[in-house]
Design a protein around this motif. Structure first.
Motif, short mmCIF file in Angstrom:
data_model
loop_
_atom_site.label_atom_id
_atom_site.label_comp_id
_atom_site.label_asym_id
_atom_site.label_seq_id
_atom_site.Cartn_x
_atom_site.Cartn_y
_atom_site.Cartn_z
N GLY A 1 4.00 25.33 24.78
CA GLY A 1 4.98 24.47 24.14
C GLY A 1 4.71 24.18 22.67
N SER B 1 7.69 23.30 28.99
CA SER B 1 7.04 23.54 27.69
C SER B 1 7.84 22.94 26.53
N PHE B 2 9.20 22.95 26.64
CA PHE B 2 9.98 22.31 25.57
C PHE B 2 10.44 20.91 25.96
#
Length: 444
Positions: free
Chosen positions: A353, A101-102
């Motif tokens: 994210g 997500s990051f």
């Protein structure tokens, strides 16, 4: 029930597994950690940590995965029925989801830079202007979300194709291309006037940096760069036939990871010293300092395109393994659902994210222990998720699997299996606990 898919070749598996390990950890994080921790001493401790701690845990994931012949959750249930060891698989599912997500946000930053490089827009900036450019890119909500979505699209498109037609095929293209680009950039960097100062920084020890903090940082980098602890290698190894030699495959992956990390340093540090920059620039080294350096080189605009393509390939080979962890657990034995589940999982990861993507713009106010959402997810996964997963994988392989189980999977000499088990039982857990405790202290 359809038969479980397998890798088409040993080379395909090694390239995919190495690609999972060789991502931002090798090209982004390794250089700035090396620069901040004195160069050669950090590299020495990183290599030692990778061989004596990272390699045994990587091999443990290979053994668990191939022995289970299923996704991480199902495979661990089969190997330890009625016991909670399958939670290692669910932990990997959660943390791989959060990492991607990051990670996809950083992948989006790379796409933004690559687009500007292809349009020759990076030549418009001065040295100080690259810092402002980076700040403007990550603070622009529309650009970061579009770039993040584009990166996730590429990742999903590869994973939905399956092991042979998707992940293996992509790895066989991207990994050789990545190595070729590395060699081109490394040769150019090493031929600069003053480049040998950067080489000395990497290989002539400054023993003043030989301390406990440097050792812990190097150990943490070894975990991060090998992608152990989130069941990614368990998932990849579950697609291996019983005939493959796991020990040799693990050594091949570790060797590639170390070589690529050092090559990344040989691209960056000779250029940094040749053009009179400081090596301890931190996370901004790739996005702020390197474009400024390439701007000063002959054919610099062409080289910066190559560099960001290289960085994109390395990031993609890691992101597809993270998504594959999630998809394999969700798919189980319903292989005809892979495409649909890949897109749904990728969409969910993109949505989760979004706060990370906006952490340097509209969501820039600290919300967790003084950290932005992006930084908190990064710290949660790298300082808690990876060490915790690696610890339980080490304990499972060291204490739950018998010598006979290990020997049956590894096809190695009994003495080597015994050494491997000692490292997993006594050395790796102690080292991981040190990293884990240090990581927790660092958060607060």
């Amino acid at each position: 029930m359809e038969k479980r898919e397998q890798w088409a070749s040993k080379l395909g598996f090694i390239l995919a597994a190495a690609g999972s390990a060789i991502g931002l950890g090798a090209i982004w994080k390794f250089p700035y950690e090396t620069g901040a921790n004195g160069g050669s001493v950090f590299i020495l401790l990183f290599i030692i940590s990778t061989i004596f701690i990272g390699l045994p845990i990587l091999l443990a994931e290979f053994v668990i995965g191939r022995r289970g012949q299923a996704d991480a959750v199902t495979g661990l249930k089969k190997q330890a029925p009625g016991k909670p060891w399958f939670l290692i698989g669910w932990s990997g599912f959660i943390f791989a989801f959060l990492i991607l997500s990051f990670y996809s946000v950083v992948g989006g930053w790379i796409l933004s830079y690559l687009a500007r490089a292809i349009l020759f827009q990076l030549s418009d900036y001065s040295d100080s202007g690259f810092g402002e450019l980076f700040t403007n890119i990550i603070a622009n909500p529309l650009e970061v979300l579009i770039a993040q979505a584009a990166f996730m699209f590429l990742t999903i498109f590869i994973v939905q194709g399956g092991i042979k037609s998707g992940i293996e095929r992509a790895s066989k293209i991207m990994m050789p291309a990545l190595l070729i680009f590395f060699v081109i950039l490394m040769i150019r960097s090493l031929t600069l006037d003053g480049a040998m100062e950067g080489v000395k920084f990497m290989f002539v020890p400054d023993w003043s940096f030989f301390n406990f903090d440097t050792a812990l940082t190097a150990l943490g980098q070894a975990f991060f760069s090998l992608s152990v602890g989130v069941a990614g290698m368990i998932t990849y190894a579950s697609y291996l036939p019983k005939t493959e030699n796991l020990g040799r495959s693990a050594v091949s992956v570790v060797t590639l990871n170390i070589v690529i990390s050092i090559m990344a340093g040989l691209i960056i540090f000779p250029a940094v010293f040749a053009l009179d920059y400081l090596p301890d620039q931190g996370p901004g080294l790739v996005f702020i300092i390197l474009p400024a350096i390439f701007n000063e080189l002959f054919m610099g605009q062409f080289l910066i395109i190559l560099f960001f393509i290289l960085l994109l390939f390395a990031t993609l080979t890691s992101s597809i393994s993270m998504l594959e962890i999630t998809v394999s657990i969700a798919v189980k034995d319903k292989y005809d659902k892979r495409g649909k589940i890949s897109w749904l999982a990728g969409l969910a990861i993109f949505i989760v994210g979004i706060p990370s993507a906006l952490s340097y713009g509209v969501f820039s106010d600290p919300i967790f222990f003084g950290y932005t959402f992006f930084d908190f997810i990064d710290i949660l996964t790298s300082r808690i998720g990876l060490p915790m997963g690696a610890l339980f994988i080490s304990l499972f392989a060291g204490y739950v699997l018998t010598k006979q189980d290990a020997h049956a999977e590894m096809h190695e000499q009994q003495r080597l299996v015994d050494v491997w088990r000692v490292l997993l039982r006594y050395v790796a857990p102690v080292a991981i606990i040190f990293v884990f405790v240090q990581g927790i202290i660092g958060i607060f």
